[in-house]
Write an enzyme that holds these catalytic residues in place. Structure first.
Site, PDB file in Angstrom:
ATOM      1  N   ARG A   1       0.856  -1.189   0.000  1.00  0.00           N
ATOM      2  CA  ARG A   1       0.000   0.000   0.000  1.00  0.00           C
ATOM      3  C   ARG A   1       0.892   1.240   0.000  1.00  0.00           C
ATOM      4  O   ARG A   1       1.704   1.423   0.909  1.00  0.00           O
ATOM      5  CB  ARG A   1      -0.897  -0.005   1.251  1.00  0.00           C
ATOM      6  CG  ARG A   1      -1.689   1.260   1.371  1.00  0.00           C
ATOM      7  CD  ARG A   1      -2.621   1.300   2.560  1.00  0.00           C
ATOM      8  NE  ARG A   1      -3.217   2.616   2.573  1.00  0.00           N
ATOM      9  CZ  ARG A   1      -3.206   3.459   3.593  1.00  0.00           C
ATOM     10  NH1 ARG A   1      -2.687   3.092   4.753  1.00  0.00           N
ATOM     11  NH2 ARG A   1      -3.729   4.651   3.480  1.00  0.00           N
TER      12      ARG A   1
ATOM     13  N   HIS B   1      -2.883  10.934   0.583  1.00  0.00           N
ATOM     14  CA  HIS B   1      -2.316  10.761   1.924  1.00  0.00           C
ATOM     15  C   HIS B   1      -1.705  12.108   2.312  1.00  0.00           C
ATOM     16  O   HIS B   1      -0.508  12.224   2.551  1.00  0.00           O
ATOM     17  CB  HIS B   1      -1.294   9.626   1.930  1.00  0.00           C
ATOM     18  CG  HIS B   1      -1.045   9.008   3.265  1.00  0.00           C
ATOM     19  ND1 HIS B   1      -1.173   7.657   3.508  1.00  0.00           N
ATOM     20  CD2 HIS B   1      -0.678   9.555   4.457  1.00  0.00           C
ATOM     21  CE1 HIS B   1      -0.869   7.400   4.778  1.00  0.00           C
ATOM     22  NE2 HIS B   1      -0.559   8.534   5.377  1.00  0.00           N
TER      23      HIS B   1
ATOM     24  N   GLU C   1      -7.292   8.421   6.195  1.00  0.00           N
ATOM     25  CA  GLU C   1      -7.593   9.075   7.469  1.00  0.00           C
ATOM     26  C   GLU C   1      -8.139  10.494   7.333  1.00  0.00           C
ATOM     27  O   GLU C   1      -7.478  11.472   7.727  1.00  0.00           O
ATOM     28  CB  GLU C   1      -6.343   9.081   8.361  1.00  0.00           C
ATOM     29  CG  GLU C   1      -5.799   7.705   8.651  1.00  0.00           C
ATOM     30  CD  GLU C   1      -4.741   7.694   9.757  1.00  0.00           C
ATOM     31  OE1 GLU C   1      -4.282   8.767  10.157  1.00  0.00           O
ATOM     32  OE2 GLU C   1      -4.389   6.595  10.208  1.00  0.00           O
TER      33      GLU C   1
ATOM     34  N   ASN D   1      -7.218   1.786   9.889  1.00  0.00           N
ATOM     35  CA  ASN D   1      -5.904   1.955  10.517  1.00  0.00           C
ATOM     36  C   ASN D   1      -6.136   1.886  12.017  1.00  0.00           C
ATOM     37  O   ASN D   1      -6.878   2.697  12.575  1.00  0.00           O
ATOM     38  CB  ASN D   1      -5.288   3.313  10.164  1.00  0.00           C
ATOM     39  CG  ASN D   1      -4.907   3.405   8.686  1.00  0.00           C
ATOM     40  OD1 ASN D   1      -4.987   2.417   7.953  1.00  0.00           O
ATOM     41  ND2 ASN D   1      -4.486   4.583   8.264  1.00  0.00           N
TER      42      ASN D   1
ATOM     43  N   TYR E   1      -4.320   1.887  15.717  1.00  0.00           N
ATOM     44  CA  TYR E   1      -3.118   2.101  16.521  1.00  0.00           C
ATOM     45  C   TYR E   1      -3.372   1.948  18.014  1.00  0.00           C
ATOM     46  O   TYR E   1      -2.613   1.305  18.711  1.00  0.00           O
ATOM     47  CB  TYR E   1      -2.505   3.476  16.228  1.00  0.00           C
ATOM     48  CG  TYR E   1      -1.820   3.507  14.877  1.00  0.00           C
ATOM     49  CD1 TYR E   1      -0.526   3.015  14.733  1.00  0.00           C
ATOM     50  CD2 TYR E   1      -2.476   3.977  13.745  1.00  0.00           C
ATOM     51  CE1 TYR E   1       0.114   2.997  13.508  1.00  0.00           C
ATOM     52  CE2 TYR E   1      -1.840   3.966  12.498  1.00  0.00           C
ATOM     53  CZ  TYR E   1      -0.549   3.477  12.395  1.00  0.00           C
ATOM     54  OH  TYR E   1       0.074   3.449  11.171  1.00  0.00           O
TER      55      TYR E   1
ATOM     56  N   GLU F   1      -3.289  -0.138   8.129  1.00  0.00           N
ATOM     57  CA  GLU F   1      -2.109   0.284   8.890  1.00  0.00           C
ATOM     58  C   GLU F   1      -2.217  -0.253  10.308  1.00  0.00           C
ATOM     59  O   GLU F   1      -3.287  -0.202  10.917  1.00  0.00           O
ATOM     60  CB  GLU F   1      -1.993   1.820   9.015  1.00  0.00           C
ATOM     61  CG  GLU F   1      -1.515   2.525   7.786  1.00  0.00           C
ATOM     62  CD  GLU F   1      -1.416   4.033   7.988  1.00  0.00           C
ATOM     63  OE1 GLU F   1      -1.111   4.497   9.108  1.00  0.00           O
ATOM     64  OE2 GLU F   1      -1.644   4.748   6.996  1.00  0.00           O
TER      65      GLU F   1
HETATM   66  C1  FCB Z   1      -1.147   7.295  10.615  1.00  0.00           C
HETATM   67  C2  FCB Z   1      -0.768   7.840   9.251  1.00  0.00           C
HETATM   68  C3  FCB Z   1       0.584   7.391   8.767  1.00  0.00           C
HETATM   69  C4  FCB Z   1       1.602   7.318   9.878  1.00  0.00           C
HETATM   70  C5  FCB Z   1       1.059   6.564  11.063  1.00  0.00           C
HETATM   71  C6  FCB Z   1       2.041   6.413  12.189  1.00  0.00           C
HETATM   72  O1  FCB Z   1      -2.044   8.159  11.212  1.00  0.00           O
HETATM   73  O2  FCB Z   1      -1.719   7.457   8.288  1.00  0.00           O
HETATM   74  O3  FCB Z   1       0.980   8.239   7.718  1.00  0.00           O
HETATM   75  O4  FCB Z   1       2.025   8.584  10.191  1.00  0.00           O
HETATM   76  O5  FCB Z   1      -0.104   7.184  11.536  1.00  0.00           O
END
Ligand code: FCB
Length: 448
Positions: free
Chosen positions: A79, A123, A168, A295, A297, A355
């Site tokens: 990606r 992006h 995002e 994504n 995290y 992600e």
């Molecule tokens: C996300 C972004 C990516 C990177 C990660 C750590 O929010 O999409 O570009 O910065 O965080």
């Protein structure tokens, strides 16, 4: 804990994710126009240590070696994002063929190595020329994006299997237009909501164009950053705060894409800051997608706080939990909770983790980067992916953020997320322990 590749479906997509401004460099090369990130990063005070993405990983020149790395790792998908101003320096009209040719070669290079391209169109590197006309706050930008999507897909649509319109939108709108920590660095709630509305309109306008220009089985979707929200306590006040924060963080972004319009409760809280929505916009935005990219995290824990903005929410920083170098809590089970919820409420046909990754202060031991924390982070999140699959959810792939250490936006080069270490002086790439582990998982099939 043992993890084996065979536990996953044979056609599961294994990839890494990157983005143009974070890795390409060559910011002023071969006719590329300026993006808002070129402007923002060159403005004093915006980026840690005054760093910029001018060179970054110099992937624009070193792409073949980076593709070889992915092949060595055993990845079957990649990606990446296209830099809009590299293709259309003014954001519209004149095409820079050298820029388009770069992506043409990149895609051919991927296919030669049996790696499938997942292409993100946006992006965050908006052409500065469009920002000069108001950027995403100006409705015309949505139409310029559709033109850009058309140009790119006419050239590459015969080979791209998956298109992601935006990465995002929360960050585009809120980090860029409300909190001012990302380009274009504005601090205005109404601008943020209007920008998001135009981003969504651009998505809806682009979806049919991408389909029209692509091979018949091409898939079209979007990538959202989503966060499961947890209450600090079981009190009715904190539970209500969760609902409000979820409106701000998640529902505002999910609901319009799935034909529900903007959530009414969040709309009411925004008061006179709400965006101008024209007739037909919500239908355009709800264009049918083939997949949703998520994504993931970290989770967020919140409590009620009277007087804390219109949402009256305070984020709680729990003590004694494991955190990354960013301060983000390591909370793998949130991935399952999040995908179950998205599946139950929105029913996307397919889900991808587009992600997932972590930054830690990597340690060199005997000439190697021993990033055990990152390796454990991947392992724990892949275990969660197995849970998700066992629950019967249509999870189709996992993309690790990131292939390379890269330019981490406002944090500059301080936050390293790569499975591959990059020496930014020499551009030398070195596979980290986590990368070796991933390679074993994909190639040998079993890891511990
Ligand atoms: C996300 C972004 C990516 C990177 C990660 C750590 O929010 O999409 O570009 O910065 O965080």
């Amino acid at each position: 804990m043992t993890l084996s590749r065979e536990q996953f479906p044979a056609d599961f997509r294994w990839g890494s994710a990157t983005s143009s401004y974070q890795i390409e460099g060559a910011a002023f090369t071969d006719g590329k126009g300026k993006s808002i990130w070129d402007t923002f990063s060159h403005t004093p005070g915006n980026i840690k240590n005054a760093e910029t993405g001018d060179v970054a990983c110099d992937h624009y020149h070193l792409w073949e070696q980076d593709l070889d790395l992915m092949q060595d790792l055993g990845l079957n998908s990649y990606r990446f994002s296209i830099s809009w101003p590299r293709v259309l320096p003014e954001g519209q009209g004149r095409i820079n063929s050298k820029g388009l040719d770069f992506y043409d070669r990149l895609i051919d290079g991927l296919l030669q190595r049996n790696i499938d391209p997942f292409v993100t169109l946006y992006h965050w590197d908006l052409p500065q020329a469009l920002q000069d006309q108001g950027g995403w706050v100006n409705r015309d930008t949505a139409h310029h994006f559709a033109e850009y999507a058309d140009v790119v897909s006419q050239k590459l649509g015969d080979r791209v299997s998956h298109w992601i319109t935006h990465n995002e939108p929360f960050c585009t709108s809120m980090l860029g237009h409300l909190f001012g920590v990302h380009a274009p660095g504005l601090r205005d709630q109404k601008f943020a909501l209007q920008a998001l509305h135009h981003v969504y309109l651009s998505h809806g306008l682009a979806v049919p164009l991408l389909r029209k220009n692509s091979k018949p089985d091409a898939q079209v979707g979007i990538t959202l950053s989503l966060h499961p929200v947890y209450p600090f306590s079981d009190s009715p006040e904190d539970l209500a705060a969760v609902r409000r924060h979820d409106g701000f963080r998640n529902r505002w972004f999910l609901d319009p894409l799935y034909g529900k319009g903007y959530p009414w409760d969040t709309w009411a809280l925004y008061g006179d800051q709400v965006p101008d929505v024209q007739e037909g916009d919500l239908q355009t935005i709800a264009a049918k997608m083939d997949f949703l990219g998520v994504n993931y995290y970290y989770r967020e824990v919140v409590k009620h706080q009277t007087g804390a903005g219109v949402f009256e929410v305070e984020e709680v920083h729990l003590p004694d939990v494991k955190r990354t170098h960013f301060g983000w809590e390591v909370f793998p089970e949130g991935l399952t909770t999040l995908l179950e919820r998205v599946h139950a409420e929105y029913r996307p046909e397919k889900l991808y983790i587009t992600e997932n990754g972590s930054t830690f202060q990597d340690e060199w031991v005997n000439g190697k980067v021993l990033d055990t924390d990152r390796q454990q982070f991947f392992a724990a999140h892949l275990q969660e992916c197995l849970q998700v699959l066992q629950k019967g959810l249509p999870l189709k792939g996992y993309f690790a953020w990131s292939l390379l250490d890269n330019f981490e936006w406002a944090e500059g080069f301080d936050k390293r997320f790569g499975m591959v270490h990059v020496d930014f002086e020499t551009q030398k790439r070195t596979l980290k322990h986590s990368g070796e582990w991933f390679m074993d998982f994909l190639r040998v099939g079993v890891v511990h």
